[in-house]
Design an enzyme around this catalytic site. Structure first.
Site, PDB file in Angstrom:
ATOM      1  N   ASN A   9       1.045  -1.287   0.128  1.00 27.96           N
ATOM      2  CA  ASN A   9      -0.174  -0.149   0.032  1.00 27.96           C
ATOM      3  C   ASN A   9       0.891   1.358  -0.060  1.00 27.96           C
ATOM      4  O   ASN A   9       1.349   1.542   0.954  1.00 27.96           O
ATOM      5  CB  ASN A   9      -0.948  -0.005   1.174  1.00 27.96           C
ATOM      6  CG  ASN A   9      -1.651   1.133   1.335  1.00 27.96           C
ATOM      7  OD1 ASN A   9      -1.827   1.831   0.495  1.00 27.96           O
ATOM      8  ND2 ASN A   9      -2.315   1.223   2.584  1.00 27.96           N
ATOM      9  N   TRP A  10       1.084   1.929  -1.211  1.00 30.83           N
ATOM     10  CA  TRP A  10       1.911   3.053  -1.264  1.00 30.83           C
ATOM     11  C   TRP A  10       1.434   4.141  -0.556  1.00 30.83           C
ATOM     12  O   TRP A  10       2.138   5.131  -0.667  1.00 30.83           O
ATOM     13  CB  TRP A  10       2.366   3.260  -2.760  1.00 30.83           C
ATOM     14  CG  TRP A  10       3.045   2.208  -3.383  1.00 30.83           C
ATOM     15  CD1 TRP A  10       3.286   0.859  -2.756  1.00 30.83           C
ATOM     16  CD2 TRP A  10       3.512   2.075  -4.782  1.00 30.83           C
ATOM     17  NE1 TRP A  10       4.013   0.182  -3.731  1.00 30.83           N
ATOM     18  CE2 TRP A  10       4.205   0.880  -5.019  1.00 30.83           C
ATOM     19  CE3 TRP A  10       3.510   3.023  -5.766  1.00 30.83           C
ATOM     20  CZ2 TRP A  10       4.891   0.378  -6.428  1.00 30.83           C
ATOM     21  CZ3 TRP A  10       4.231   2.629  -7.082  1.00 30.83           C
ATOM     22  CH2 TRP A  10       4.748   1.571  -7.189  1.00 30.83           C
ATOM     23  N   LYS A  11       0.134   4.231  -0.272  1.00 31.42           N
ATOM     24  CA  LYS A  11      -0.457   5.518   0.209  1.00 31.42           C
ATOM     25  C   LYS A  11      -0.177   6.516  -0.789  1.00 31.42           C
ATOM     26  O   LYS A  11      -0.352   6.329  -1.897  1.00 31.42           O
ATOM     27  CB  LYS A  11      -0.016   5.640   1.611  1.00 31.42           C
ATOM     28  CG  LYS A  11      -0.263   4.477   2.469  1.00 31.42           C
ATOM     29  CD  LYS A  11      -0.278   4.678   3.903  1.00 31.42           C
ATOM     30  CE  LYS A  11      -0.189   3.192   4.938  1.00 31.42           C
ATOM     31  NZ  LYS A  11      -0.258   3.498   6.288  1.00 31.42           N
ATOM     32  N   HIS A  94      -9.442   0.939   4.936  1.00 37.86           N
ATOM     33  CA  HIS A  94      -8.330   1.177   5.777  1.00 37.86           C
ATOM     34  C   HIS A  94      -8.450   2.141   6.787  1.00 37.86           C
ATOM     35  O   HIS A  94      -9.423   3.078   6.795  1.00 37.86           O
ATOM     36  CB  HIS A  94      -7.491   1.851   4.511  1.00 37.86           C
ATOM     37  CG  HIS A  94      -5.968   1.857   5.229  1.00 37.86           C
ATOM     38  ND1 HIS A  94      -5.743   2.624   5.863  1.00 37.86           N
ATOM     39  CD2 HIS A  94      -5.011   1.002   5.178  1.00 37.86           C
ATOM     40  CE1 HIS A  94      -4.169   2.680   6.440  1.00 37.86           C
ATOM     41  NE2 HIS A  94      -3.629   1.289   5.997  1.00 37.86           N
ATOM     42  N   GLU A  96      -7.053   4.713   8.047  1.00 35.12           N
ATOM     43  CA  GLU A  96      -6.951   6.119   7.626  1.00 35.12           C
ATOM     44  C   GLU A  96      -7.852   6.541   7.123  1.00 35.12           C
ATOM     45  O   GLU A  96      -8.188   7.807   7.106  1.00 35.12           O
ATOM     46  CB  GLU A  96      -5.523   6.339   6.725  1.00 35.12           C
ATOM     47  CG  GLU A  96      -4.139   6.311   7.560  1.00 35.12           C
ATOM     48  CD  GLU A  96      -2.981   5.464   6.736  1.00 35.12           C
ATOM     49  OE1 GLU A  96      -2.883   5.506   5.686  1.00 35.12           O
ATOM     50  OE2 GLU A  96      -2.111   4.793   7.311  1.00 35.12           O
ATOM     51  N   GLU A 163      -5.281  -5.260  10.827  1.00 33.24           N
ATOM     52  CA  GLU A 163      -4.367  -4.121  10.948  1.00 33.24           C
ATOM     53  C   GLU A 163      -4.555  -3.413  12.217  1.00 33.24           C
ATOM     54  O   GLU A 163      -5.652  -2.404  12.353  1.00 33.24           O
ATOM     55  CB  GLU A 163      -4.374  -2.969   9.864  1.00 33.24           C
ATOM     56  CG  GLU A 163      -3.897  -3.588   8.409  1.00 33.24           C
ATOM     57  CD  GLU A 163      -3.591  -2.694   7.646  1.00 33.24           C
ATOM     58  OE1 GLU A 163      -2.367  -2.763   7.027  1.00 33.24           O
ATOM     59  OE2 GLU A 163      -4.488  -1.616   7.317  1.00 33.24           O
ATOM     60  N   GLY A 169       2.283   2.154  10.992  1.00 39.39           N
ATOM     61  CA  GLY A 169       3.080   3.385  10.653  1.00 39.39           C
ATOM     62  C   GLY A 169       3.786   3.778  12.021  1.00 39.39           C
ATOM     63  O   GLY A 169       4.671   4.898  12.125  1.00 39.39           O
ATOM     64  N   SER A 207       3.295  -1.973  10.457  1.00 40.07           N
ATOM     65  CA  SER A 207       4.617  -2.053  10.745  1.00 40.07           C
ATOM     66  C   SER A 207       5.427  -3.331  10.215  1.00 40.07           C
ATOM     67  O   SER A 207       6.240  -3.789  11.168  1.00 40.07           O
ATOM     68  CB  SER A 207       5.025  -1.547  12.138  1.00 40.07           C
ATOM     69  OG  SER A 207       4.511  -0.318  12.272  1.00 40.07           O
ATOM     70  N   GLY A 229       4.958   1.124   4.759  1.00 40.71           N
ATOM     71  CA  GLY A 229       6.310   1.751   4.678  1.00 40.71           C
ATOM     72  C   GLY A 229       7.307   0.978   3.982  1.00 40.71           C
ATOM     73  O   GLY A 229       8.123   1.485   2.978  1.00 40.71           O
TER      74      GLY A 229
HETATM   75  P1  PGA Z   1       2.592   0.273   7.712  1.00 42.94           P
HETATM   76  O1  PGA Z   1       1.328   0.545   7.113  1.00 42.94           O
HETATM   77  O2  PGA Z   1       3.307  -0.976   7.097  1.00 42.94           O
HETATM   78  O3  PGA Z   1       3.537   1.584   7.233  1.00 42.94           O
HETATM   79  O4  PGA Z   1       2.648   0.351   9.257  1.00 42.94           O
HETATM   80  C1  PGA Z   1       0.352  -0.697   7.011  1.00 42.94           C
HETATM   81  C2  PGA Z   1      -0.815  -0.082   6.477  1.00 42.94           C
HETATM   82  O5  PGA Z   1      -1.479   1.111   6.574  1.00 42.94           O
HETATM   83  O6  PGA Z   1      -1.463  -0.777   5.479  1.00 42.94           O
END
Ligand code: PGA
Length: 250
Positions: A9-11, A94, A96, A163, A169, A207, A229
């Protein structure tokens, strides 16, 4: 036997040349890994470019979100039917989007249904906030998030990404045992909605990196990862894919 899945997931990262370089580098490192499903989820604006770079390699493309209607006057939104021309998967729910944008369970459910209707597979992200974790109500939270999507009946393919929000993150991943316990709980819940729970892939996210992923993928109910990340570093992402390969685990 569930095929492991590793999704990046490149966000909202990468400009056009970075996206191109990252996708090309991933292709050159992992196009020979056949026993892991690899999905790249770049920002919408680079989907087409990334899709053309991975075409024919076995690597798939996913979107990070979608709108729930197929067509219409919805300024700024992206239709699942538009996405289906280049995507196999779409992340929905997600954290976010739930917690920064304010998406409700109802919106997430509509999006998941729209993704399936368009012939793609939703990667449904679920997970508790830090406060909920501390209160010991993680299972209740996750169970409600699953129920919102599945309780009206679900007979299409779906992938669940567990998650815990406090692990995303932060560099503080959940312990593999905790993630396994939650994944086993999710699998049991899937069965209660009539899904063939042994066939549904459950990913861990939060993470994930080259130092901890081996432990997660070694758990009975964890079939891969949703990676943020670490998916922006081709070398590390490729290592995660190798770790998920049954040929490597044995
Ligand atoms: P992260 O993000 O690996 O940077 O913790 C995971 C995600 O949001 O899917």
């Amino acid at each position: 036997m569930r095929k492991p899945l590793v999704a990046g997931n490149w966000k909202m990262h990468t400009n056009s040349s970075q996206a191109q370089a990252l996708a090309s580098s991933v292709v050159s490192k992992i196009s020979s890994v056949m026993d892991v499903e690899v999905v790249l989820c770049p920002p919408f604006v680079w989907l087409e470019r990334v899709a053309s770079l991975v075409r024919g390699t076995g690597i798939l493309v996913g979107a990070q979100d979608t709108f729930w209607e197929d067509w219409g006057a919805y300024t700024g939104e992206i239709s699942p039917l538009q996405l289906s021309e280049m995507c196999s998967y779409v992340i929905v729910g997600h954290s976010e989007r739930r917690h920064i944008i304010g998406e409700t369970d109802e919106i997430v459910a509509r999006k998941a249904r729209a993704v399936s209707r368009a012939g793609m597979v939703p990667i449904l992200a679920v997970g508790e906030l830090e406060q909920e974790y501390k209160e010991g109500i993680s299972k209740e939270i996750v169970s409600n998030q699953l129920s919102a999507v599945l309780s009206d009946g679900w007979n299409h393919e779906i992938v669940i990404a567990y998650e815990p929000v406090w692990a995303i993150g932060t560099g503080l991943a959940a312990s593999a045992l905790y993630a396994q316990d939650m994944a086993a709980f999710i699998r049991e819940q899937l069965g209660s909605y009539g899904l063939n729970q042994e066939n549904v892939r459950i990913l861990y996210g939060g993470s994930v990196n080259r130092g901890n992923f081996r432990e997660f993928i070694g758990q009975k109910d964890i079939d891969g990862a949703l990676v943020g990340g670490a998916s922006l570093k081709a070398e590390e992402f490729a290592e995660l894919v190798m770790m998920a390969s049954p040929a490597m685990v044995d």
